[in-house]
Design an enzyme around this catalytic site. Sequence first.
Site, PDB file in Angstrom:
ATOM      1  N   CYS A  52      28.051  17.124 -33.857  1.00 16.82           N
ATOM      2  CA  CYS A  52      29.421  17.050 -33.368  1.00 16.82           C
ATOM      3  C   CYS A  52      29.493  17.844 -32.068  1.00 16.82           C
ATOM      4  O   CYS A  52      28.967  18.945 -31.972  1.00 16.82           O
ATOM      5  CB  CYS A  52      30.453  17.621 -34.322  1.00 16.82           C
ATOM      6  SG  CYS A  52      30.903  16.494 -35.622  1.00 16.82           S
TER       7      CYS A  52
ATOM      8  N   TRP B 292      29.670  13.349 -35.605  1.00 13.36           N
ATOM      9  CA  TRP B 292      28.574  12.954 -36.486  1.00 13.36           C
ATOM     10  C   TRP B 292      29.108  13.241 -37.884  1.00 13.36           C
ATOM     11  O   TRP B 292      29.190  14.389 -38.310  1.00 13.36           O
ATOM     12  CB  TRP B 292      27.316  13.768 -36.179  1.00 13.36           C
ATOM     13  CG  TRP B 292      26.128  13.325 -36.964  1.00 13.36           C
ATOM     14  CD1 TRP B 292      25.259  12.314 -36.638  1.00 13.36           C
ATOM     15  CD2 TRP B 292      25.656  13.864 -38.207  1.00 13.36           C
ATOM     16  NE1 TRP B 292      24.304  12.193 -37.616  1.00 13.36           N
ATOM     17  CE2 TRP B 292      24.514  13.117 -38.584  1.00 13.36           C
ATOM     18  CE3 TRP B 292      26.099  14.885 -39.046  1.00 13.36           C
ATOM     19  CZ2 TRP B 292      23.811  13.372 -39.755  1.00 13.36           C
ATOM     20  CZ3 TRP B 292      25.389  15.140 -40.216  1.00 13.36           C
ATOM     21  CH2 TRP B 292      24.247  14.393 -40.554  1.00 13.36           C
TER      22      TRP B 292
ATOM     23  N   ASN C  38      33.742  21.288 -35.517  1.00 15.34           N
ATOM     24  CA  ASN C  38      32.325  21.065 -35.789  1.00 15.34           C
ATOM     25  C   ASN C  38      31.959  21.946 -36.976  1.00 15.34           C
ATOM     26  O   ASN C  38      32.210  23.142 -36.945  1.00 15.34           O
ATOM     27  CB  ASN C  38      31.502  21.447 -34.549  1.00 15.34           C
ATOM     28  CG  ASN C  38      30.003  21.506 -34.815  1.00 15.34           C
ATOM     29  OD1 ASN C  38      29.298  22.245 -34.164  1.00 15.34           O
ATOM     30  ND2 ASN C  38      29.519  20.749 -35.766  1.00 15.34           N
ATOM     31  N   GLY C  39      31.399  21.331 -38.016  1.00 13.52           N
ATOM     32  CA  GLY C  39      30.994  22.116 -39.176  1.00 13.52           C
ATOM     33  C   GLY C  39      31.451  21.453 -40.458  1.00 13.52           C
ATOM     34  O   GLY C  39      31.791  20.268 -40.488  1.00 13.52           O
TER      35      GLY C  39
ATOM     36  N   GLU D  81       3.914  14.636 -37.690  1.00 15.63           N
ATOM     37  CA  GLU D  81       4.845  14.560 -36.562  1.00 15.63           C
ATOM     38  C   GLU D  81       4.868  13.145 -35.969  1.00 15.63           C
ATOM     39  O   GLU D  81       5.929  12.625 -35.609  1.00 15.63           O
ATOM     40  CB  GLU D  81       4.457  15.626 -35.510  1.00 15.63           C
ATOM     41  CG  GLU D  81       5.274  15.651 -34.242  1.00 15.63           C
ATOM     42  CD  GLU D  81       6.778  15.831 -34.444  1.00 15.63           C
ATOM     43  OE1 GLU D  81       7.223  16.151 -35.556  1.00 15.63           O
ATOM     44  OE2 GLU D  81       7.509  15.604 -33.465  1.00 15.63           O
TER      45      GLU D  81
ATOM     46  N   LYS E  67       8.188  10.786 -35.746  1.00 15.25           N
ATOM     47  CA  LYS E  67       8.678  10.158 -34.504  1.00 15.25           C
ATOM     48  C   LYS E  67       8.897   8.669 -34.714  1.00 15.25           C
ATOM     49  O   LYS E  67       9.915   8.122 -34.324  1.00 15.25           O
ATOM     50  CB  LYS E  67       7.688  10.340 -33.338  1.00 15.25           C
ATOM     51  CG  LYS E  67       7.546  11.706 -32.736  1.00 15.25           C
ATOM     52  CD  LYS E  67       8.748  12.216 -32.007  1.00 15.25           C
ATOM     53  CE  LYS E  67       9.700  12.896 -32.939  1.00 15.25           C
ATOM     54  NZ  LYS E  67       9.762  14.283 -33.078  1.00 15.25           N
TER      55      LYS E  67
ATOM     56  N   HIS F 156      -6.014   9.453 -53.848  1.00 12.80           N
ATOM     57  CA  HIS F 156      -5.143   9.951 -54.917  1.00 12.80           C
ATOM     58  C   HIS F 156      -3.813   9.203 -54.941  1.00 12.80           C
ATOM     59  O   HIS F 156      -2.853   9.683 -55.535  1.00 12.80           O
ATOM     60  CB  HIS F 156      -4.918  11.455 -54.761  1.00 12.80           C
ATOM     61  CG  HIS F 156      -6.192  12.238 -54.886  1.00 12.80           C
ATOM     62  ND1 HIS F 156      -6.777  12.493 -56.096  1.00 12.80           N
ATOM     63  CD2 HIS F 156      -7.011  12.761 -53.938  1.00 12.80           C
ATOM     64  CE1 HIS F 156      -7.898  13.170 -55.888  1.00 12.80           C
ATOM     65  NE2 HIS F 156      -8.067  13.332 -54.598  1.00 12.80           N
TER      66      HIS F 156
ATOM     67  N   LYS G  14      21.305  15.416 -32.726  1.00 16.14           N
ATOM     68  CA  LYS G  14      20.514  16.565 -32.290  1.00 16.14           C
ATOM     69  C   LYS G  14      21.219  17.838 -32.740  1.00 16.14           C
ATOM     70  O   LYS G  14      22.404  17.812 -33.032  1.00 16.14           O
ATOM     71  CB  LYS G  14      20.464  16.513 -30.763  1.00 16.14           C
ATOM     72  CG  LYS G  14      19.459  17.425 -30.146  1.00 16.14           C
ATOM     73  CD  LYS G  14      18.282  16.662 -29.652  1.00 16.14           C
ATOM     74  CE  LYS G  14      17.201  17.569 -29.139  1.00 16.14           C
ATOM     75  NZ  LYS G  14      15.896  17.024 -29.484  1.00 16.14           N
TER      76      LYS G  14
END
Length: 613
Positions: free
Chosen positions: A2, A75, A100-101, A486, A490, A509, A608
């Site tokens: 946000c 968001w 925001n929160g 990583e 992505k 396995h 983000k």
Amino acid sequence: MCGIVGAIAHRPVSPILLEGLRRLEYRGYDSAGLAVLDPDGKIGRLRTLGKVAQLSTAHDERPLAGTLGIAHTRWATHGEPSTQNAHPHMARQRCALVHNGIIENHEPLRREQMAAGHVFSSQTDTEVVVHAIHDALAAGHELAEAVRHTIARLDGAYALGVIDTHYPDRLVAARQGSPLVIGVGFQEYFIASDVFALLPVTNRFIFLEEGDVAELRRDRLSIWNAQGERVERPLRESSVAADSAERGQYRHFMQKEIFEQPRAVADTLEGRLSNEGVLPEAFGVDAERIFAAAQAVTIVACGTSFHAGLVARYWIEALVGLPCNVEVASEYRYRQHVVPKDSLFVTLSQSGETADTLAALRIAKESGYATTLAICNVPESSLVRESDLVLLTRAGPEIGVASTKAFTTQLVALLLLTLTLARLHRTSIGDQADAARQTALLRSLPAQLERVLALDDEVAALAEQFVEKHHCLFLGRGEAYPIAMEGALKLKEISYIHAEAYPAGELKHGPLALIDEDMPVVVVAPNNALLEKLKSNLEEVRARGGQLYVFADDQVPFQADPGVTIIRVPETDDLIDPLVFTIPLQLLAYHVAVLKGTDVDQPRNLAKSVTVE
Ligand code: HGA
């Protein structure tokens, strides 16, 4: 997550708010809105579903005039993305609020307010805040007081911006657990979730602390701390250029940020190395003494940063000989843990506002660690301010939601930490003779990364073979395993292809059952001691008809065969393999996403700077 912007000025604020939102959009992009107090003393509000561009178009059709306003890019955490749930939220046409929160006790508050006659127009947790402020105003409190009165009743995290029709001369802001910065202009003040939003209008900032409430008037700023005492917070000048958050010649921010890595790595090394190794002052004056006494290391982080931490575990245990535990912050913070004697607590976060990582740090500070070290990309962030020691990565603003240069610069920072610990603990790699070699190696990193970026065209061509796939496996061993993790992260983040990483030795396995011609297997194969073991694992895949895509060191005698594609990565040294092999995996994810036509910089459902739990 946000983004909040607010402004009180002598000029129209809508263009400032919209530009601020555009610059904050990476934080949240399911809906957006703004509220401006118009010259007739009424609040005009516009909200749209989707991105800030939609809001701008709506604003072109129905501009909001006024010199005081607040804005938000959302968001969603509570309530679906919709116009109704978009902020600002209002109470009885009197006051408007952006948040925001997460308000954790929103349910009892909502029940209480509904019983008192408030009508709710959204499903958000946020709306209770604006009704509570309204009630406090109606009870006779001034705006800042009403906000203070309200936040005393809130559990959870918030950054707030509030305007009220009865107070056309003020904008009130508050923060607890979510970031908020005040921009200082000439006879004008601003608020925002980060400095980038405000760089077109000012480079002077005041960072609010936890529990602060601020009242912004055109000619004055007042701040109260959590105890309600008037406080002064330092004014800081930002050296970040206004255009640093621009895409330039690149098609996407992510692409720009991938190609910025040689420079970001060079900047992160700058001033931290001498010919004798890592400079003793790199981590702060007192760090050496504490590091020398350290007997263990705990690293806590989320997402991509967690993967950087996992690489560091291989380095620290092998090169320093100290036990190193790495854990995701959302798990660490909610479990009972044992703190080894004399241990360092290291957090990794690009933004320094990652809610779970911050919470973990706060717990660690109460748990008896010898010291806390933050490795972070934002100098004024909460993580930096609350840690004993700091090593700043100097990646510059990272806008693409999928982290790239923040990751590689974190790896550089962790290498600097490893080498410093190795020297202080007198392991062989910490020897003087080795130090010169390591320095040379680190200094060669930017050039090595440039060389590997030259694989761009080859990887772009390779990406075509992934576009139609629904699943993908990534394999690695040793330090290459977290790099495979990583790479998988992505790919899934931006192309929405389901991707999993496995230590290659784990294949038999379970995951081997998934292998067929529709399951590409990406392999990270540096030329190290585990290579022969890795090759055996690849044979297991080949024998079952799997399609292998092997990123291999130049020197590795791999044969391209039907079913085996080899991508040659310029030869490098074991110590820096993780950095070098990261780049082609970033490029692969990027090109697959471009070919699939997904929103590379703002992938669906993500945002983000994860400032909510
Ligand atoms: N809980 C609020 C704000 C969400 C938020 O801050 N996201 O990062 C909502 O859902 O609208």
